[in-house]
Design a protein around this motif. Structure first.
Motif, PDB file in Angstrom:
ATOM      1  N   ILE A  64      -4.353 -20.260  13.290  1.00  0.00           N
ATOM      2  CA  ILE A  64      -5.268 -19.800  12.240  1.00  0.00           C
ATOM      3  C   ILE A  64      -6.619 -19.426  12.849  1.00  0.00           C
ATOM      4  CG2 ILE A  64      -6.557 -20.522  10.205  1.00  0.00           C
ATOM      5  CD1 ILE A  64      -3.710 -20.176   9.501  1.00  0.00           C
ATOM      6  N   LEU A  65      -7.081 -20.256  13.788  1.00  0.00           N
ATOM      7  CA  LEU A  65      -8.397 -19.994  14.374  1.00  0.00           C
ATOM      8  C   LEU A  65      -8.444 -18.670  15.131  1.00  0.00           C
ATOM      9  CD1 LEU A  65      -9.933 -23.318  15.669  1.00  0.00           C
ATOM     10  CD2 LEU A  65     -10.582 -21.928  13.712  1.00  0.00           C
ATOM     11  N   SER A  66      -7.278 -18.198  15.561  1.00  0.00           N
ATOM     12  CA  SER A  66      -7.302 -16.929  16.286  1.00  0.00           C
ATOM     13  C   SER A  66      -7.678 -15.766  15.356  1.00  0.00           C
ATOM     14  CB  SER A  66      -5.949 -16.673  16.960  1.00  0.00           C
ATOM     15  OG  SER A  66      -4.948 -16.609  15.999  1.00  0.00           O
ATOM     16  N   PHE A  67      -7.709 -16.027  14.035  1.00  0.00           N
ATOM     17  CA  PHE A  67      -8.233 -15.028  13.094  1.00  0.00           C
ATOM     18  C   PHE A  67      -9.741 -14.858  13.250  1.00  0.00           C
ATOM     19  CE2 PHE A  67      -4.666 -16.052  10.058  1.00  0.00           C
ATOM     20  CZ  PHE A  67      -4.236 -14.764   9.861  1.00  0.00           C
ATOM     21  N   LEU A  68     -10.382 -15.937  13.688  1.00  0.00           N
ATOM     22  CA  LEU A  68     -11.836 -16.012  13.621  1.00  0.00           C
ATOM     23  C   LEU A  68     -12.559 -14.835  14.286  1.00  0.00           C
ATOM     24  CD1 LEU A  68     -13.932 -17.858  12.402  1.00  0.00           C
ATOM     25  CD2 LEU A  68     -14.004 -19.122  14.534  1.00  0.00           C
ATOM     26  N   PRO A  69     -12.180 -14.482  15.527  1.00  0.00           N
ATOM     27  CA  PRO A  69     -12.863 -13.351  16.164  1.00  0.00           C
ATOM     28  C   PRO A  69     -12.743 -12.072  15.337  1.00  0.00           C
ATOM     29  CG  PRO A  69     -11.561 -14.528  17.767  1.00  0.00           C
ATOM     30  CD  PRO A  69     -11.213 -15.098  16.433  1.00  0.00           C
ATOM     31  N   ILE A  70     -11.569 -11.870  14.723  1.00  0.00           N
ATOM     32  CA  ILE A  70     -11.381 -10.667  13.916  1.00  0.00           C
ATOM     33  C   ILE A  70     -12.359 -10.659  12.750  1.00  0.00           C
ATOM     34  CG2 ILE A  70      -9.759  -9.559  12.325  1.00  0.00           C
ATOM     35  CD1 ILE A  70      -7.561 -10.200  14.293  1.00  0.00           C
ATOM     36  N   ILE A  71     -12.504 -11.816  12.115  1.00  0.00           N
ATOM     37  CA  ILE A  71     -13.425 -11.912  10.979  1.00  0.00           C
ATOM     38  C   ILE A  71     -14.850 -11.630  11.434  1.00  0.00           C
ATOM     39  CG2 ILE A  71     -14.460 -13.561   9.358  1.00  0.00           C
ATOM     40  CD1 ILE A  71     -11.649 -14.759   9.072  1.00  0.00           C
ATOM     41  N   ILE A  72     -15.242 -12.253  12.555  1.00  0.00           N
ATOM     42  CA  ILE A  72     -16.614 -12.080  13.034  1.00  0.00           C
ATOM     43  C   ILE A  72     -16.889 -10.613  13.392  1.00  0.00           C
ATOM     44  CG2 ILE A  72     -18.204 -12.645  14.912  1.00  0.00           C
ATOM     45  CD1 ILE A  72     -17.014 -15.449  14.917  1.00  0.00           C
ATOM     46  N   ASP A 121      -7.368 -13.182  21.898  1.00  0.00           N
ATOM     47  CA  ASP A 121      -6.510 -13.566  23.011  1.00  0.00           C
ATOM     48  C   ASP A 121      -7.166 -14.646  23.860  1.00  0.00           C
ATOM     49  OD1 ASP A 121      -4.704 -11.771  22.108  1.00  0.00           O
ATOM     50  OD2 ASP A 121      -5.140 -10.214  23.595  1.00  0.00           O
ATOM     51  N   TRP A 122      -8.488 -14.450  24.109  1.00  0.00           N
ATOM     52  CA  TRP A 122      -9.204 -15.457  24.899  1.00  0.00           C
ATOM     53  C   TRP A 122      -9.200 -16.792  24.179  1.00  0.00           C
ATOM     54  CZ3 TRP A 122     -14.058 -12.127  26.514  1.00  0.00           C
ATOM     55  CH2 TRP A 122     -13.652 -11.249  27.543  1.00  0.00           C
TER      56      TRP A 122
END
Lengths: 669, 77
Positions: free
Chosen positions: A352-360, A311-312
């Protein structure tokens, strides 16, 4: 100079690799197979590279990873080998050592986890072990970075001097000894031709390694001589060829360990592992604890940390987008280019980039579960469930993650030890309904099944799993027929995960994803933007237009979906934008039908019936995953053709299933 | 007696390793060779696979595969 790092699984290989190298890692796949190797510069040594080879127990040809290692050492000719050995589990680890020594390359043995051995009042006579094996031995503790500098100095020195192992013969007099020597003589010239030591060629030939036998180009006469020698050995030793050689190696190891190793029968770490397993693999507690642990990981990832970070990040991206938007308007940029930047690039890459935190966040937890040794326990506990579909317990966690997001789930298949399991698992993951599809279910159930949302959703999830099971059954009888890789797996002692390897894994997965976000996914976004904003004569049209190329594509596709009951072009178009991300199905429908999300449910009742809503739901559940997942599949399969095959195959499965469901629903409703 | 039949908590010495191909090689590579002592630690919650310890480490294998391994139970001391 190139140094190869070889060792058993769970020997601390990755930890040592991270200690020896900097951050400039390069992950590559071996040609043709999806077994990866990581190459990195060695810290403090210019022009020296370290290659991390797969964790293996043996270099026999019939284990995929073993073959990779063997071929790498023979074909790529590294200047030296570091063989990392777990000192607390030295017997089994030295088995690989003896096979590696036969390759006759400069080699140093890194005796790892010495701190743990000494902590249990154990010791190893390093000099004597080195003398018996004929190679230098360095005691280290990779986790504590003890002895690592000495190790690399010695390795470089050994490589510079091209110092080969001083002995290659580990058998005591007897039938096995005689057989190896006879065969060595027969294959000597042939071995020299292909650049391998004759002793290595001999043992490989005796163990019936078909690749080596073929490469050696032995004459019929020579093959007969060899066969004769082997049969003689089998008769005299009362063991068959494979068992006889394994026996020879283990006997040598037992004798060496007797001389050099002092070890308590059960270490503190083993005792601790047994105690932890009293709970974690307990008959009654194992499955509830597993559910609790995974529930916690999912909750943290998709609710607490990951979602908040997402969200951030989304807020940040929105803010940048808005600033750029304002700046571009002020500058008076051409409205089409403006739209490309804002609606195409920023909106697409941003989502797409909002996936990134989930992956990390997810890989933070997965790395911990893997490094502590818990993943092996999960495989142990869950194996029976997955065996029926031709997989092993190892595939359970990646599939489970699929319910959250296919992208990290597919990335997580990397830890599966066999290529077959890895590929089959990644083909099944898209059938596990990911969380991005929930908005689709929510809107459609609100419209057609008010008050029955829970049941419909449950049925959809179960439906996905059932289709996955059927697909697995079919796959294991067709594409993946043949012997599945046996489920014989070490249960390592529980260990504290090292912060460094957890961070490295998170970084590797994040970087991998970022790269793809700005390449494949970026291109896909721009293409979709183009289709949405231009008509066939390349005039700019508003995004809800019926004349955009995308809408025309939707109308064009509509007849394909007529048998499923939803031939409306708007529905078809929304499925196309669903390629971008599954949430886009709903937002596109809203745009095309000119209603907000609140009114969308009502609006949908105009173009769908209960019956066709069911088939639309089923199709949305099963059809091709989003572009982020597709690009991950492509990375793991390392083939564009196969990836296209997966996407098309998945759409066909979705169409067929939706059709069957539509027909069945027609009978009931 | 075969390894899958060995009661939990009991030890035995391997007499012969059957099976074929990949499985057999992997068992031999992991140190399951004749004369090796193994102890059955436990069975998984669903009854299969089993956990065994040998040569100072712990591993798991399926009962089907364990049934290819012939063992001689150790006498109680």
């Amino acid at each position: 100079m190139v140094i190869a790092l070889v060792g058993n699984q769970n020997s601390g290989k990755t930890t040592l690799f991270n200690q020896l190298t900097g951050s400039n890692q390069h992950v590559g796949n071996f040609p043709g197979i999806t077994v990866e190797h990581i190459v990195s510069d060695i810290r403090g040594y210019k022009n020296s590279k370290l290659v991390d080879l797969p964790g293996i127990y043996s270099i026999r040809s019939n284990s995929g990873e073993g073959m990779v290692t063997r071929n790498y050492i023979i074909d790529e000719k590294p200047d030296a080998i570091i063989n990392i050995v777990d000192a607390t589990n030295i017997e089994r680890n030295l088995y690989l050592t003896l096979q590696l020594i036969e390759l006759g390359k400069p080699m140093v043995l890194a005796l790892n986890m010495m701190d743990e051995l000494q902590g249990n009042h154990g010791s190893v006579d390093i000099n004597l072990l080195s003398e018996r094996l004929g190679i230098p031995v360095v005691p280290i503790s990779a986790a504590k970075n003890d002895g690592v500098d000495e190790l690399i100095q010695l390795v470089i020195e050994t490589a510079n001097k091209k110092q080969k192992p001083r002995r290659i013969d580990f058998c005591s007099a007897g039938p096995v000894h005689r057989c190896i020597h006879t065969v060595s003589h027969v294959v000597e010239d042939h071995a020299e031709n292909i650049g391998v030591p004759s002793r290595f060629a001999a043992t490989r030939v005796i163990e019936a390694d078909e690749d080596i036998i073929k490469a050696l180009r032995l004459s019929d006469n020579e093959l007969e001589l060899i066969e004769h020698a082997v049969v003689e050995m089998e008769t005299e030793s009362v063991l068959d060829r494979n068992a006889a050689l394994a026996d020879m190696r283990y006997r040598f190891i037992e004798a060496v360990c007797m001389e050099t190793v002092v070890k308590s029968s059960e270490s503190k770490e083993q005792q601790r592992s047994i105690n932890i397993d009293r709970v974690l693999t307990n008959k009654y507690l194992a499955i509830p604890t597993f559910i609790a642990i995974m529930g916690f990981v999912f909750w943290m990832t998709f609710d607490v940390i990951g979602q908040r970070l997402s969200d951030w990040l989304a807020m940040g991206i929105d803010w940048i987008t808005l600033s750029v938007d304002t700046a571009l308007t002020a500058y008076g940029l051409n409205p089409t280019v403006h739209s490309l930047v804002i609606d195409g690039v920023f909106a697409g890459v941003g989502s797409i980039l909002s996936f990134l935190p989930i992956i990390i966040v997810l890989f933070f937890f997965l790395a911990i579960l893997e490094d502590t040794g818990y993943m092996s326990r999960v495989a142990f506990v869950m194996d029976k469930l997955l065996r029926k579909i031709g997989l092993s317990g190892r595939s359970f966690v990646p599939m489970l993650i699929g319910f959250g997001c296919s992208v990290p789930a597919i990335m997580a298949t990397r830890t599966l030890p066999s290529e077959r399991d890895r590929k089959m698992t990644l083909l099944l993951i898209p059938f596990m309904s990911c969380s991005a599809k929930i908005p689709i279910y929510a809107v459609l159930t609100a419209a057609f099944f008010p008050n029955k949302g829970g049941i419909v959703m449950t049925l959809l999830y179960l439906g996905g799993i059932s289709v996955g099971i059927i697909a697995a059954k079919i796959l294991s009888k067709t594409v993946f027929s043949g012997n599945p890789v046996p489920f014989v797996m070490e249960l390592p002692n529980y260990r504290m995960p090292s912060a460094k390897s957890v961070l490295m894994l998170m970084w590797e997965k994040a970087w991998d994803f970022i790269q793809r976000a700005f390449t494949i996914i970026f291109v896909a976004t721009v293409i979709l933007w183009f289709l949405q904003h231009f008509d066939v004569k390349f005039n700019v049209v508003p995004s809800d237009s019926t004349t955009s190329i995308l809408s025309i594509l939707g109308m064009w596709m509509a007849p394909v979906f007529a048998p499923l009951g939803f031939a409306d072009w708007r529905l078809c178009t929304s499925l196309v934008t669903g390629l971008m991300s599954k949430e886009a199905v709903i937002s596109t429908l809203g745009v095309l039908m000119n209603v907000g999300t609140d009114a969308l449910s009502t609006a949908l009742q105009g173009i769908l019936t209960t019956r066709s809503a069911i088939s639309f739901l089923v199709f949305a559940l099963l059809y091709t995953p989003c572009v982020a997942a597709i690009s991950t599949i492509k990375k793991e399969l390392d083939s564009t053709v196969k990836t296209v095959g997966v996407v098309v195959g998945q759409c066909c499965v979705a169409w067929l299933t939706a059709y069957i469901v539509y027909v069945l629903a027609g009978m009931i409703i | 007696m075969t390894l899958d039949k060995l009661p939990i908590g009991k030890s035995a010495v391997i007499i012969a390793v059957g099976g074929e191909g990949n499985l057999r090689c992997q068992l031999l590579d992991m140190g399951l060779i004749p004369h090796t002592e193994v102890t059955v630690r436990k069975a998984a919650p669903l009854g299969d696979p089993i956990e065994i310890s040998l040569r100072g480490y712990t591993m798991t294998l399926r009962k089907d595969d364990a049934s290819k391994i012939e063992v001689r139970p150790k006498e109680e001391v």
